[in-house]
Design a protein around this motif. Structure first.
Motif, PDB file in Angstrom:
ATOM      1  N   THR A  34       0.807  -1.401  -0.019  1.00  0.00           N
ATOM      2  CA  THR A  34      -0.011  -0.224  -0.050  1.00  0.00           C
ATOM      3  C   THR A  34       0.696   1.110   0.053  1.00  0.00           C
ATOM      4  O   THR A  34       0.538   2.179  -0.857  1.00  0.00           O
ATOM      5  N   ALA A  35       1.898   1.122   0.741  1.00  0.00           N
ATOM      6  CA  ALA A  35       2.794   2.301   0.809  1.00  0.00           C
ATOM      7  C   ALA A  35       3.488   2.823  -0.504  1.00  0.00           C
ATOM      8  O   ALA A  35       3.575   3.826  -0.954  1.00  0.00           O
ATOM      9  N   THR A  36       3.989   1.834  -1.287  1.00  0.00           N
ATOM     10  CA  THR A  36       4.310   2.021  -2.510  1.00  0.00           C
ATOM     11  C   THR A  36       3.408   1.912  -3.767  1.00  0.00           C
ATOM     12  O   THR A  36       3.978   1.978  -4.927  1.00  0.00           O
ATOM     13  N   ALA A  37       2.221   1.852  -3.532  1.00  0.00           N
ATOM     14  CA  ALA A  37       1.315   1.930  -4.469  1.00  0.00           C
ATOM     15  C   ALA A  37       1.258   3.093  -5.239  1.00  0.00           C
ATOM     16  O   ALA A  37       1.191   4.315  -4.595  1.00  0.00           O
ATOM     17  N   PRO A  38       1.173   3.107  -6.740  1.00  0.00           N
ATOM     18  CA  PRO A  38       0.975   4.290  -7.633  1.00  0.00           C
ATOM     19  C   PRO A  38      -0.487   4.874  -7.033  1.00  0.00           C
ATOM     20  O   PRO A  38      -1.570   4.306  -7.238  1.00  0.00           O
ATOM     21  N   LYS A  39      -0.666   6.446  -7.274  1.00  0.00           N
ATOM     22  CA  LYS A  39      -1.947   6.916  -6.795  1.00  0.00           C
ATOM     23  C   LYS A  39      -2.328   8.103  -7.928  1.00  0.00           C
ATOM     24  O   LYS A  39      -1.371   8.689  -8.480  1.00  0.00           O
ATOM     25  N   VAL A  40      -3.369   7.912  -8.467  1.00  0.00           N
ATOM     26  CA  VAL A  40      -4.012   8.728  -9.429  1.00  0.00           C
ATOM     27  C   VAL A  40      -5.201   9.628  -8.775  1.00  0.00           C
ATOM     28  O   VAL A  40      -6.118   9.000  -8.313  1.00  0.00           O
ATOM     29  N   ASN A  41      -5.266  10.885  -8.859  1.00  0.00           N
ATOM     30  CA  ASN A  41      -6.375  11.531  -8.671  1.00  0.00           C
ATOM     31  C   ASN A  41      -6.938  12.330  -9.783  1.00  0.00           C
ATOM     32  O   ASN A  41      -6.404  13.018 -10.590  1.00  0.00           O
ATOM     33  N   LEU A  42      -8.285  11.650 -10.236  1.00  0.00           N
ATOM     34  CA  LEU A  42      -8.890  12.261 -11.612  1.00  0.00           C
ATOM     35  C   LEU A  42      -9.697  13.846 -10.845  1.00  0.00           C
ATOM     36  O   LEU A  42     -10.472  13.693 -10.100  1.00  0.00           O
ATOM     37  N   LEU A  43      -9.238  14.978 -11.456  1.00  0.00           N
ATOM     38  CA  LEU A  43      -9.954  16.091 -11.147  1.00  0.00           C
ATOM     39  C   LEU A  43     -10.716  16.610 -12.363  1.00  0.00           C
ATOM     40  O   LEU A  43     -10.365  17.159 -13.312  1.00  0.00           O
ATOM     41  N   LEU A  44     -12.026  16.443 -11.904  1.00  0.00           N
ATOM     42  CA  LEU A  44     -12.940  16.743 -13.043  1.00  0.00           C
ATOM     43  C   LEU A  44     -13.818  18.231 -12.800  1.00  0.00           C
ATOM     44  O   LEU A  44     -14.155  18.576 -11.894  1.00  0.00           O
ATOM     45  N   ASP A  45     -13.824  18.956 -14.003  1.00  0.00           N
ATOM     46  CA  ASP A  45     -14.609  20.427 -13.956  1.00  0.00           C
ATOM     47  C   ASP A  45     -16.037  19.896 -14.147  1.00  0.00           C
ATOM     48  O   ASP A  45     -16.386  19.405 -15.121  1.00  0.00           O
ATOM     49  N   VAL A  46     -16.680  20.265 -13.190  1.00  0.00           N
ATOM     50  CA  VAL A  46     -18.347  20.086 -13.329  1.00  0.00           C
ATOM     51  C   VAL A  46     -19.055  21.514 -13.237  1.00  0.00           C
ATOM     52  O   VAL A  46     -20.158  21.616 -12.737  1.00  0.00           O
ATOM     53  N   SER A  47     -18.375  22.626 -13.798  1.00  0.00           N
ATOM     54  CA  SER A  47     -18.786  23.872 -13.910  1.00  0.00           C
ATOM     55  C   SER A  47     -20.126  23.821 -14.771  1.00  0.00           C
ATOM     56  O   SER A  47     -20.360  22.746 -15.783  1.00  0.00           O
ATOM     57  N   GLY A  48     -20.806  25.086 -14.809  1.00  0.00           N
ATOM     58  CA  GLY A  48     -21.933  24.905 -15.560  1.00  0.00           C
ATOM     59  C   GLY A  48     -21.577  24.891 -17.129  1.00  0.00           C
ATOM     60  O   GLY A  48     -22.575  24.551 -18.086  1.00  0.00           O
ATOM     61  N   SER A  49     -20.358  25.504 -17.593  1.00  0.00           N
ATOM     62  CA  SER A  49     -20.102  25.132 -19.322  1.00  0.00           C
ATOM     63  C   SER A  49     -20.269  23.783 -19.501  1.00  0.00           C
ATOM     64  O   SER A  49     -20.215  23.658 -20.739  1.00  0.00           O
ATOM     65  N   MET A  50     -20.072  22.774 -18.591  1.00  0.00           N
ATOM     66  CA  MET A  50     -19.995  21.399 -19.064  1.00  0.00           C
ATOM     67  C   MET A  50     -21.239  21.054 -19.650  1.00  0.00           C
ATOM     68  O   MET A  50     -21.429  19.914 -20.027  1.00  0.00           O
ATOM     69  N   ARG A  51     -22.295  21.738 -19.586  1.00  0.00           N
ATOM     70  CA  ARG A  51     -23.681  21.388 -20.353  1.00  0.00           C
ATOM     71  C   ARG A  51     -23.634  21.482 -21.798  1.00  0.00           C
ATOM     72  O   ARG A  51     -24.319  20.942 -22.537  1.00  0.00           O
ATOM     73  N   ALA A  52     -22.732  22.225 -22.347  1.00  0.00           N
ATOM     74  CA  ALA A  52     -22.691  22.528 -23.762  1.00  0.00           C
ATOM     75  C   ALA A  52     -22.485  21.088 -24.619  1.00  0.00           C
ATOM     76  O   ALA A  52     -21.826  20.093 -24.139  1.00  0.00           O
ATOM     77  N   LYS A  53     -23.339  21.047 -25.551  1.00  0.00           N
ATOM     78  CA  LYS A  53     -23.411  20.020 -26.417  1.00  0.00           C
ATOM     79  C   LYS A  53     -22.453  19.896 -27.765  1.00  0.00           C
ATOM     80  O   LYS A  53     -23.238  20.161 -28.639  1.00  0.00           O
ATOM     81  N   ASP A  54     -21.214  19.668 -27.525  1.00  0.00           N
ATOM     82  CA  ASP A  54     -20.344  19.846 -28.650  1.00  0.00           C
ATOM     83  C   ASP A  54     -19.537  18.689 -28.718  1.00  0.00           C
ATOM     84  O   ASP A  54     -18.345  18.898 -29.523  1.00  0.00           O
ATOM     85  N   ILE A  55     -19.589  17.756 -27.941  1.00  0.00           N
ATOM     86  CA  ILE A  55     -18.458  16.503 -28.239  1.00  0.00           C
ATOM     87  C   ILE A  55     -19.255  15.420 -28.808  1.00  0.00           C
ATOM     88  O   ILE A  55     -20.178  14.663 -27.958  1.00  0.00           O
ATOM     89  N   ASP A  56     -19.352  15.100 -29.992  1.00  0.00           N
ATOM     90  CA  ASP A  56     -19.972  13.789 -30.597  1.00  0.00           C
ATOM     91  C   ASP A  56     -21.526  14.065 -30.381  1.00  0.00           C
ATOM     92  O   ASP A  56     -22.060  13.137 -30.056  1.00  0.00           O
ATOM     93  N   GLY A  57     -22.068  15.215 -30.355  1.00  0.00           N
ATOM     94  CA  GLY A  57     -23.551  15.530 -30.209  1.00  0.00           C
ATOM     95  C   GLY A  57     -23.993  15.193 -28.831  1.00  0.00           C
ATOM     96  O   GLY A  57     -25.226  15.346 -28.782  1.00  0.00           O
TER      97      GLY A  57
END
Length: 422
Positions: A34-57
């Motif tokens: 556990t002490a040597t395990a690699p760690k990844v933190n996914l940091l996602l933007d959930v702001s209002g602009s993420m409503r825009a429909k411009d990624i593959d429809g």
């Protein structure tokens, strides 16, 4: 009867001892893993602009959710993964409150895929874009452990919480020397967004990628998560001194430090007779600097006599510049000097200068490599005009070439003589 009870008690005690003996090493191994395990933190933007429909429809948020689900399915078992959001909870107009809107959606640790997917499914585009504050919290999520640490930031807009500049935040994180890398992904081909996300990534040695399709997002995040599982050497943080006498002593390894503009950094390395010191330094420009710069790495004695130096210069075509040197210490000839280590002082200077209006703190990142190895049989050979034992090979080649020329000339004259005779 008493004998049977004692026998039964002895058997139970033996079983308990065996169980304890097996359990303790297993726990120790688990803790070490556990002490040597690699760690990844996914940091996602959930702001209002993420409503825009411009990624593959579909909306940016929908594309991100689908990509996250696929990434969670493909995450290697050895990777500890977490998810943090920014702009997911506060829908109001109060800037002070909006700039605090970052939360840990799923804690960094062993991955429960079902639980993580359920958490992602609840996300709805809501508020502000506090990238700087979120990066600080995401770095805190990764504290502890000796494995690799990586933040993957996915955003579709610039930070809305200045003056806490995300680039400055990334530099501060890098200056801590904890080996944390930030990779950034931009969901829209926006020039200002590209500049900001590139700056964040470059400050920590990460990468920036522009994303326009959901498949690209899935593939890129998967690559970054997989990369975290690859074994890497994490530089050890060290703080150089302003003079050799106060400098830290380094052994073979990889180190990281920060050096401000116009500053010198000193380090010490002990070299035994018969060993060779090999050292290199790389200085990275993690902000705008003026062109024409260089880096100098000097090895000097404790009495400031120069032993050897390495230097390099550039005109602004690259943001990283490196220099290196080698110093062999010959075997002692007399009994008095036998087994006496030599303290070599390494001095690092650079001629970077900041562009107008650029902050000078924290200093530019340094990466120092030190390797003390067994030297050649005759250390002086290494310094022979920079060719070392290559002189022997060069001499042999010259001699062979001379003999071959003489033999070819003799054969040519003999053939001409035979032709004339015939």
């Amino acid at each position: 009867m008493i004998t049977r009870q004692r026998l039964a008690a002895g058997v139970l005690a033996l079983l308990a001892a065996l169980t304890a003996g097996i359990a303790v090493p297993s726990t120790a191994v688990a803790d070490e893993t556990t002490a040597t395990a690699p760690k990844v933190n996914l940091l996602l933007d959930v702001s209002g602009s993420m409503r825009a429909k411009d990624i593959d429809g579909e909306s940016r948020m929908a594309a991100a959710k689908q990509a996250f689900n696929e990434v969670l399915d493909a995450t290697p078992e050895e990777v500890q993964l977490g998810i943090r959001t920014l702009g997911a909870n506060y829908p109001g107009d109060d800037r002070k409150t909006g700039c605090k809107d970052t939360a840990q959606l799923y804690p960094v640790g062993p991955l429960d895929r079902t639980e993580a997917k359920t958490a992602v499914a609840t996300l709805t585009p809501t508020g502000w874009t506090p990238i700087g504050p979120a990066l600080l919290k995401a770095a805190d999520d990764l504290e502890g452990g000796e494995g690799t640490k990586r933040i993957v930031l996915i955003s579709d807009g610039e930070d809305t919480c200045a003056p806490l500049d995300p680039c400055e935040v990334a530099r501060e994180i890098a200056a801590k020397g904890i080996g944390l890398t930030i990779d950034t992904l931009g969901l829209v081909p926006n020039a200002k967004l590209r500049v900001q996300l590139s700056c964040i990534a470059e400050a920590t040695g990460g990468t920036y990628t522009s994303i326009e399709h959901r498949d690209e997002l899935t593939d890129r995040v998967n690559q970054l998560v997989d990369r975290a599982a690859d074994p890497v050497v994490v530089p050890k943080a060290v703080e150089g001194a302003e003079a050799c006498a106060q400098a830290p002593t380094l052994t073979s390894g990889l180190y990281t430090d920060r050096q401000e503009f116009g500053q010198q950094r000193w380090y010490r390395v002990d070299v035994e007779p018969g060993q060779e010191l090999r050292a290199s330094v790389s200085v990275a420009a993690d902000r705008d600097v003026n062109p024409d710069y260089g880096v100098l790495l000097r090895a000097v004695t404790t009495k400031n006599r120069e032993i050897v130096r390495g230097e390099a210069a550039d005109t602004g075509r690259t943001d990283v510049i490196s220099a290196g040197l080698r110093h062999p210490k010959p075997e002692a000839d007399g009994e008095e000097d036998e087994d006496v280590a030599e303290t070599v002082c390494l001095q690092v200077t650079h001629s970077y200068s900041p562009a107008s209006g650029v902050k000078t703190t924290p200093g530019l990142p340094l990466e120092i490599t030190v390797d003390v190895v067994d030297g050649p049989d005759q250390a002086a050979d290494v310094a022979s005009f920079g060719l070392g034992r290559g002189w022997w090979l060069l001499g042999v080649l010259v001699l062979v070439g001379f003999l071959a020329g003489v033999l070819w000339g003799w054969l040519s004259r003999w053939r001409v003589a035979v032709w004339r005779t015939n």
